[in-house]
Design an enzyme around this catalytic site. Sequence first.
Site, PDB file in Angstrom:
ATOM      1  N   TYR A 133       0.702  -1.035   0.007  1.00  0.00           N
ATOM      2  CA  TYR A 133       0.132   0.050  -0.005  1.00  0.00           C
ATOM      3  C   TYR A 133       0.881   1.404  -0.188  1.00  0.00           C
ATOM      4  CZ  TYR A 133      -3.665   3.173   1.859  1.00  0.00           C
ATOM      5  OH  TYR A 133      -4.534   4.338   2.168  1.00  0.00           O
ATOM      6  N   LYS A 161      -1.755  -1.341  -3.569  1.00  0.00           N
ATOM      7  CA  LYS A 161      -2.730  -0.358  -3.815  1.00  0.00           C
ATOM      8  C   LYS A 161      -1.986   0.965  -3.955  1.00  0.00           C
ATOM      9  CE  LYS A 161      -6.007   2.261  -0.763  1.00  0.00           C
ATOM     10  NZ  LYS A 161      -6.698   2.342   0.430  1.00  0.00           N
TER      11      LYS A 161
END
Length: 294
Positions: A133, A161
Amino acid sequence: MINGSIVALITPMNSDGSVDFASLERLVEFHIDQGTDAIVAVGTTGESATLPMNEHVTVVAQTVKFAAGRIPVIGGNGANATSEAIELTKSLSKVGVAAMLGVTPYYNKPTPKGLVAHYKAVAASTDIPQILYNVPGRTAVDMKPETVAELVAVSNIIGVKEATGDVSRVQRLRELCGNDFMLYSGDDATAREFLLLGGNGVISVANNIVPKAFKAMCDAALAGNAELAASIDEPLRGLYSTLFCEANPIPVKWAAHRMGLIECGHIRLPLTELSEQCHGLLLDAMTRAQIEVK
């Protein structure tokens, strides 16, 4: 693999600051009913920074329990100390999550070498799929595509992400990481373009309050139907920006409360509830997005 419309779920709280598990169960049912593809429990939008580890694990575990196998649950497992991230990962490995989402270590600003070492150590502590992320606006460290590519060979690191809003990274990540590596947008405003350029899904804040429309937009974009995706997305664009009129998740919790999705819009310090000057702006954006308020 998990793809499509994924909600970065808020963590509802009572006025005394305790977690409101009754509202949490209703939120899970709401997203199942609305067609959301997966839930992220206790990520940034779920106030991971202000939930101590035991409470963090409990909220994820209860989300899994409420989901009852009907929707995948991704547990947030990020921390800025690798040892803490490993401890959290081991605990979450026992509660039935489909995957975990680990933000880059924040504040201490690791080098690319440190990021690679961190994620390898966390991944080695579990067999459960791991999603990287990258959100430099929150963490003060930007994990470049070249760094992500160094982690592709780790068998249970399945994707990233990417929340910079820089859609040019989709092509670069795909070139470096291959077609099997999952690419998730973490920026609602650029999510449509991200998907049309080859992304696999979106982990979304707005999805908390417009799940059906957001799911339809994601489905259209993933099918390559740019015109349909745009027609769904354009009425939501004012909402995307207004949901960040103050720090996430302040506005989205206020909106969810106004919709009757949660009993209380309480948020934990050091964040405070939405200031009055933002109320009208957010209500206007909700109206334009055809959201009913109570």
